[in-house]
Design a protein around this motif. Structure first.
Motif, mmCIF file in Angstrom:
data_model
loop_
_atom_site.group_PDB
_atom_site.id
_atom_site.type_symbol
_atom_site.label_atom_id
_atom_site.label_comp_id
_atom_site.label_asym_id
_atom_site.label_seq_id
_atom_site.Cartn_x
_atom_site.Cartn_y
_atom_site.Cartn_z
ATOM 1 N N TRP B 140 0.842 -1.202 0.000
ATOM 2 C CA TRP B 140 0.000 0.000 0.000
ATOM 3 C C TRP B 140 0.875 1.248 0.000
ATOM 4 O O TRP B 140 0.618 2.208 -0.737
ATOM 5 C CB TRP B 140 -0.943 -0.022 1.204
ATOM 6 C CG TRP B 140 -1.967 1.066 1.194
ATOM 7 C CD1 TRP B 140 -2.036 2.144 2.029
ATOM 8 C CD2 TRP B 140 -3.080 1.199 0.294
ATOM 9 N NE1 TRP B 140 -3.109 2.934 1.714
ATOM 10 C CE2 TRP B 140 -3.768 2.372 0.658
ATOM 11 C CE3 TRP B 140 -3.558 0.445 -0.778
ATOM 12 C CZ2 TRP B 140 -4.914 2.814 -0.021
ATOM 13 C CZ3 TRP B 140 -4.696 0.876 -1.443
ATOM 14 C CH2 TRP B 140 -5.351 2.044 -1.072
ATOM 15 N N ASP B 206 -9.461 -1.349 -1.469
ATOM 16 C CA ASP B 206 -8.193 -0.849 -0.956
ATOM 17 C C ASP B 206 -7.557 -1.963 -0.136
ATOM 18 O O ASP B 206 -8.062 -3.100 -0.124
ATOM 19 C CB ASP B 206 -8.400 0.451 -0.149
ATOM 20 C CG ASP B 206 -9.382 0.268 0.981
ATOM 21 O OD1 ASP B 206 -9.091 -0.530 1.889
ATOM 22 O OD2 ASP B 206 -10.463 0.918 0.975
ATOM 23 N N PHE B 207 -6.477 -1.630 0.569
ATOM 24 C CA PHE B 207 -5.726 -2.670 1.280
ATOM 25 C C PHE B 207 -6.576 -3.415 2.310
ATOM 26 O O PHE B 207 -6.223 -4.515 2.741
ATOM 27 C CB PHE B 207 -4.503 -2.053 1.985
ATOM 28 C CG PHE B 207 -4.863 -1.183 3.152
ATOM 29 C CD1 PHE B 207 -5.134 0.150 2.992
ATOM 30 C CD2 PHE B 207 -4.964 -1.731 4.417
ATOM 31 C CE1 PHE B 207 -5.503 0.935 4.075
ATOM 32 C CE2 PHE B 207 -5.312 -0.949 5.511
ATOM 33 C CZ PHE B 207 -5.590 0.387 5.332
ATOM 34 N N ARG B 208 -7.696 -2.835 2.710
ATOM 35 C CA ARG B 208 -8.502 -3.485 3.736
ATOM 36 C C ARG B 208 -9.168 -4.764 3.228
ATOM 37 O O ARG B 208 -9.571 -5.615 4.016
ATOM 38 C CB ARG B 208 -9.496 -2.477 4.320
ATOM 39 C CG ARG B 208 -8.758 -1.370 5.088
ATOM 40 C CD ARG B 208 -9.654 -0.261 5.530
ATOM 41 N NE ARG B 208 -10.258 0.444 4.398
ATOM 42 C CZ ARG B 208 -11.016 1.531 4.521
ATOM 43 N NH1 ARG B 208 -11.260 2.016 5.717
ATOM 44 N NH2 ARG B 208 -11.528 2.115 3.455
ATOM 45 N N ARG B 262 -11.340 -8.424 14.133
ATOM 46 C CA ARG B 262 -11.355 -7.113 13.452
ATOM 47 C C ARG B 262 -11.061 -7.257 11.959
ATOM 48 O O ARG B 262 -11.666 -6.570 11.135
ATOM 49 C CB ARG B 262 -10.321 -6.187 14.099
ATOM 50 C CG ARG B 262 -10.752 -5.578 15.434
ATOM 51 C CD ARG B 262 -11.656 -4.355 15.247
ATOM 52 N NE ARG B 262 -10.984 -3.297 14.534
ATOM 53 C CZ ARG B 262 -10.198 -2.383 15.106
ATOM 54 N NH1 ARG B 262 -9.979 -2.425 16.396
ATOM 55 N NH2 ARG B 262 -9.647 -1.431 14.387
ATOM 56 N N ARG B 265 -14.216 -8.148 9.929
ATOM 57 C CA ARG B 265 -15.436 -7.340 10.002
ATOM 58 C C ARG B 265 -15.970 -7.108 8.592
ATOM 59 O O ARG B 265 -15.217 -7.002 7.620
ATOM 60 C CB ARG B 265 -15.164 -5.996 10.677
ATOM 61 C CG ARG B 265 -14.778 -6.101 12.157
ATOM 62 C CD ARG B 265 -15.842 -6.813 12.988
ATOM 63 N NE ARG B 265 -17.104 -6.106 13.020
ATOM 64 C CZ ARG B 265 -17.516 -5.350 14.031
ATOM 65 N NH1 ARG B 265 -16.776 -5.244 15.114
ATOM 66 N NH2 ARG B 265 -18.681 -4.733 13.989
ATOM 67 N N GLU B 266 -17.284 -6.979 8.513
ATOM 68 C CA GLU B 266 -17.934 -6.877 7.204
ATOM 69 C C GLU B 266 -17.458 -5.657 6.416
ATOM 70 O O GLU B 266 -17.176 -5.741 5.221
ATOM 71 C CB GLU B 266 -19.459 -6.799 7.383
ATOM 72 C CG GLU B 266 -20.198 -6.585 6.068
ATOM 73 C CD GLU B 266 -21.677 -6.289 6.266
ATOM 74 O OE1 GLU B 266 -22.119 -6.244 7.436
ATOM 75 O OE2 GLU B 266 -22.374 -6.110 5.254
ATOM 76 N N ARG B 267 -17.380 -4.509 7.075
ATOM 77 C CA ARG B 267 -17.069 -3.273 6.354
ATOM 78 C C ARG B 267 -15.600 -2.887 6.521
ATOM 79 O O ARG B 267 -15.049 -3.001 7.630
ATOM 80 C CB ARG B 267 -17.936 -2.124 6.886
ATOM 81 C CG ARG B 267 -19.414 -2.326 6.753
ATOM 82 C CD ARG B 267 -19.885 -2.359 5.326
ATOM 83 N NE ARG B 267 -19.601 -1.157 4.583
ATOM 84 C CZ ARG B 267 -20.395 -0.662 3.624
ATOM 85 N NH1 ARG B 267 -21.522 -1.268 3.309
ATOM 86 N NH2 ARG B 267 -20.053 0.421 2.971
ATOM 87 N N PRO B 268 -14.992 -2.389 5.462
ATOM 88 C CA PRO B 268 -13.591 -1.956 5.563
ATOM 89 C C PRO B 268 -13.357 -0.960 6.704
ATOM 90 O O PRO B 268 -12.338 -1.036 7.388
ATOM 91 C CB PRO B 268 -13.338 -1.302 4.206
ATOM 92 C CG PRO B 268 -14.264 -2.016 3.275
ATOM 93 C CD PRO B 268 -15.497 -2.305 4.084
ATOM 94 N N ALA B 269 -14.323 -0.055 6.917
ATOM 95 C CA ALA B 269 -14.135 0.960 7.955
ATOM 96 C C ALA B 269 -14.084 0.357 9.348
ATOM 97 O O ALA B 269 -13.662 1.017 10.294
ATOM 98 C CB ALA B 269 -15.257 2.001 7.888
ATOM 99 N N GLU B 270 -14.531 -0.895 9.487
ATOM 100 C CA GLU B 270 -14.529 -1.527 10.806
ATOM 101 C C GLU B 270 -13.288 -2.392 11.030
ATOM 102 O O GLU B 270 -13.144 -2.998 12.085
ATOM 103 C CB GLU B 270 -15.788 -2.392 10.966
ATOM 104 C CG GLU B 270 -17.066 -1.588 10.915
ATOM 105 C CD GLU B 270 -18.297 -2.472 10.958
ATOM 106 O OE1 GLU B 270 -18.237 -3.603 10.427
ATOM 107 O OE2 GLU B 270 -19.299 -2.045 11.530
ATOM 108 N N ARG B 273 -7.466 1.033 9.862
ATOM 109 C CA ARG B 273 -7.232 2.045 8.833
ATOM 110 C C ARG B 273 -5.800 2.039 8.326
ATOM 111 O O ARG B 273 -5.500 2.681 7.320
ATOM 112 C CB ARG B 273 -7.635 3.430 9.295
ATOM 113 C CG ARG B 273 -6.773 4.085 10.326
ATOM 114 C CD ARG B 273 -7.347 5.458 10.616
ATOM 115 N NE ARG B 273 -6.813 6.060 11.784
ATOM 116 C CZ ARG B 273 -5.867 7.006 11.762
ATOM 117 N NH1 ARG B 273 -5.369 7.415 10.632
ATOM 118 N NH2 ARG B 273 -5.451 7.542 12.887
#
Lengths: 383, 286
Positions: B140, B206-208, B262, B265-270, B273
């Motif tokens: 990244w 993205d990298f997530r 962690r 988690r379903e969403r990248p924001a969770e 970062r």
């Protein structure tokens, strides 16, 4: 942490609140303050050991019709050409003018980036909002940069849209977020929240601060901010006047007719409500047990005679104490404590109603919306 | 299709062993020796068209661009846990057709071959997690690259260290995409993140996404089984509702358990970062 949201005027009132020992910083408003006063206020606050932040107030230039703040130009802040398709040159010019102003007032260590106002989190301004933050981070090396999020409360209604925005925002390599939520109208006490929107706001705060480690400061938060601290916010802000206690974008472009002189009010911690001084004096007369323990020994007569400046100082002192109390708790205890406060406040307001003390119904409705929002937040965010 | 004998003849400057040691979607891997060192010789199975103009308009043009990006990624990223190019890249006439090729260090097995259907020790899992997180961080940071295909077969062991290999599905987030907007990007379905199942026009990876894939790999390494396989039609629902309680009863520290929870988690924001924050959680527990 508690910040004073300062509009304009000399800094004596700030020092009166700071003297109580629970204020961490101040958020200044360059659009409301002439250059000399802005500088002297910032200097006085820094001398008092406060964290000084400056809200660029850029959001007023992204509305239709475009808003206006007469002191921006005098502070060298040029944002009138803000546009959702602004060129890189324009974005850099906007940032440069804000950086120069922040440097002039000695507030360059921690800078709030500009951002537009968003009616929804999927509007055409959104890429511009992220770009301002991203560019500020790359331009303002050596500073702790806060990305601004300035949104309508209605933008929080659809969690799927909020999640999409969070996925993008959490890629920003900024230090923190400065969050402002526009409420509908500007009555005080405020209208109760839609619990769904407030719960989603708390989830935004939780996602940014607890999960992603950003420093989150919720501006114009007032009593609502206590819930934000429970959800993980690092700081909240409130100010002297009603317009600094809840944000409304409308006031920047609607003609105002002056209106009546505001009624002096003070925050009663045991009721989590900001009552008229006359209401407080009435309650003191009937002495409901536990309802009023935090009035610093004032008599009903003294309360009734408080003028606006004194009432404003008293309000912020009480709010700062509450904010400090929540912030001092471990994160996993905050929610429970704030929930207990709300339940107790509702019970006391119920008891007062039983004794025929007339208090504006909006307080109870607001507290009920808090309770419901906390339930939703607890169920959804901490699963 | 490549003819093995033609490959050996084409690469006469190397000692190419047969049969191949592996094959993927679009390449065949041989063990070779350049006179000093053994290495993995990777030859693309599709041929470069003779007519360059026709090539530009064919699927092969996309494949060539993907190959170029794979090489660029491996040359751009500097990390002990990311495979490097040791030979080539170049074009070789194999039989009557021209093929792209390059060389990589020869691995001492992959996670798939080392682990089989068993488990790794907690020490090995932690080492695996740190190595993969460092690799994703390096990718990244180097150019906003997303591997998109982290799975046991693409995780190798080299001189005792974990190395991420096969950048054939790498996404350069700042270059134009190679996938149709209506399609999902490349990768392996059972190691894909939830957002990788969405058509490209509705998502931005993205990298997530790589973090999620690491989460699946780690869960498998801890428990010996895939966290979502066997769910049938409920696969996507399981993919988006991972419960770290699935790790209960296995050798797994609190910080490792929290990390996997962690990452999945379903969403990248969770998730995290930055990969660095995930590393910090693993090392310090917060």
């Amino acid at each position: 942490m508690f910040y004073i949201q300062h509009g304009y005027g000399k800094s004596q009132k700030i020092h009166a609140v700071v003297a109580d020992g629970h204020v961490s910083g101040v958020i200044l408003s360059p659009g409301h303050e002439d250059a000399a006063t802005l500088e002297s206020t910032a200097a006085a606050c820094q001398n008092a050991g406060l964290d000084v932040l400056v809200d660029p107030q850029s959001y007023i230039y992204s509305t239709k019709p475009q808003g206006a703040l007469r002191f921006h130009a005098r502070n060298g802040v040029e944002l009138t050409s803000m546009h959702w398709s602004a060129s890189a040159t324009s974005v850099l010019a906007h940032l440069s003018s804000i950086e120069a102003m922040a440097a002039r007032v000695g507030a360059r260590r921690r800078i709030i980036a500009p951002a537009p106002y968003h009616s929804t989190l999927a509007d055409y301004w959104m890429p511009a909002g992220l770009q301002y933050a991203r560019t500020a981070q790359s331009q303002w090396s050596g500073s702790e940069v806060f990305a601004s999020i300035v949104i309508s409360q209605d933008a929080l209604s659809d969690w799927a849209t909020v999640q999409d925005w969070l996925d993008a925002a959490t890629l920003l390599d900024v230090h923190g977020f400065y969050l402002i939520v526009g409420r509908t109208g500007s009555p005080y006490p405020p209208f109760p929240w839609n619990p769904r929107n407030l719960a989603n706001l708390l989830r935004v705060i939780h996602t940014l601060s607890v999960i992603n480690g950003y420093e989150v400061i919720w501006g114009y938060a007032d009593i609502d901010g206590l819930l934000g601290l429970a959800a993980g916010a690092n700081g909240i802000a409130s100010g002297w006047s009603y317009s600094l206690r809840q944000f409304s974008i409308d006031r920047y472009f609607q003609e105002r007719s002056g209106g009546a002189q505001p009624v002096p009010r003070i925050l009663i911690p045991e009721l989590l409500s900001t009552l008229r001084t006359s209401e407080v004096a009435d309650i003191m007369e009937i002495a409901v047990e536990g309802a009023l323990n935090s009035l610093d020994g004032r008599s009903p007569e003294q309360i009734a005679e408080l003028g606006n400046p004194e009432a404003q100082v008293a309000h912020l002192i009480q709010l700062a104490r509450l904010a400090d109390a929540v912030s001092a708790l471990p994160l996993d205890r905050r929610l429970g404590v704030v929930r207990e406060w709300i339940v107790s406040a509702l019970q006391r307001l119920h008891d007062l109603a039983g004794q025929h003390v007339t208090i504006e119904a909006r307080h109870v409705a607001r507290l009920r919306s808090y309770a419901e929002a906390l339930e939703l937040f607890d169920r959804e965010a901490t699963r | 299709m490549l003819d093995n004998d033609e490959v050996r003849a084409a690469f006469a400057e190397f000692d190419v062993e047969l049969p191949p040691i592996g094959s993927g979607h679009d390449k065949v891997v041989y063990q070779a020796n350049d006179g000093n060192t053994n290495f993995a010789l990777k030859v693309m199975s599709w041929a470069i068209p003779d007519d360059e103009e026709a090539g530009d308009t064919s699927v092969t043009a996309t494949a060539m661009e993907r190959f170029n990006r794979e090489m660029l990624a491996m040359r751009t990223v500097s990390c002990p846990h990311v495979a490097t190019v040791t030979h080539g890249p170049d074009i070789k006439l194999v039989g009557k057709t021209r093929h792209l090729w390059f060389g990589e260090p020869l691995l001492k097995g992959t996670l798939a071959s080392v682990r089989g259907t068993g488990r790794l020790t907690q020490t090995a899992v932690v080492d695996l997690a740190k190595s993969l997180l460092m690799a994703v961080e390096a990718m990244w940071d180097a150019g906003r690259l997303v591997h998109r295909d982290i799975k046991p077969r693409n995780i190798g062991y080299l001189d005792g260290r974990v190395v991420l290999i096969d950048f054939g599905a790498v996404l350069f987030t700042e270059l134009s995409p190679l996938t149709s907007p209506s399609m999902a990007g490349p990768g392996t379905a059972h190691y894909a993140s939830p957002e990788q199942f969405a058509p490209r026009r509705t998502t931005a990876l993205d990298f997530r996404s790589d973090l999620f894939q690491i989460g699946i790999v780690l869960h498998e390494a801890i428990t010996g089984s895939h966290p979502f396989r066997g769910q049938g039609n409920d696969y996507y629902a399981a993919l988006t509702s991972y419960d770290p309680a699935q790790l209960d009863g296995f050798e797994c520290s609190d910080s490792l358990r929290t990390l996997v929870g962690r990452l999945l988690r379903e969403r990248p924001a969770e998730r995290f970062r930055t990969p660095g924050l995930a590393l910090r959680m693993l090392e310090k527990g917060y």
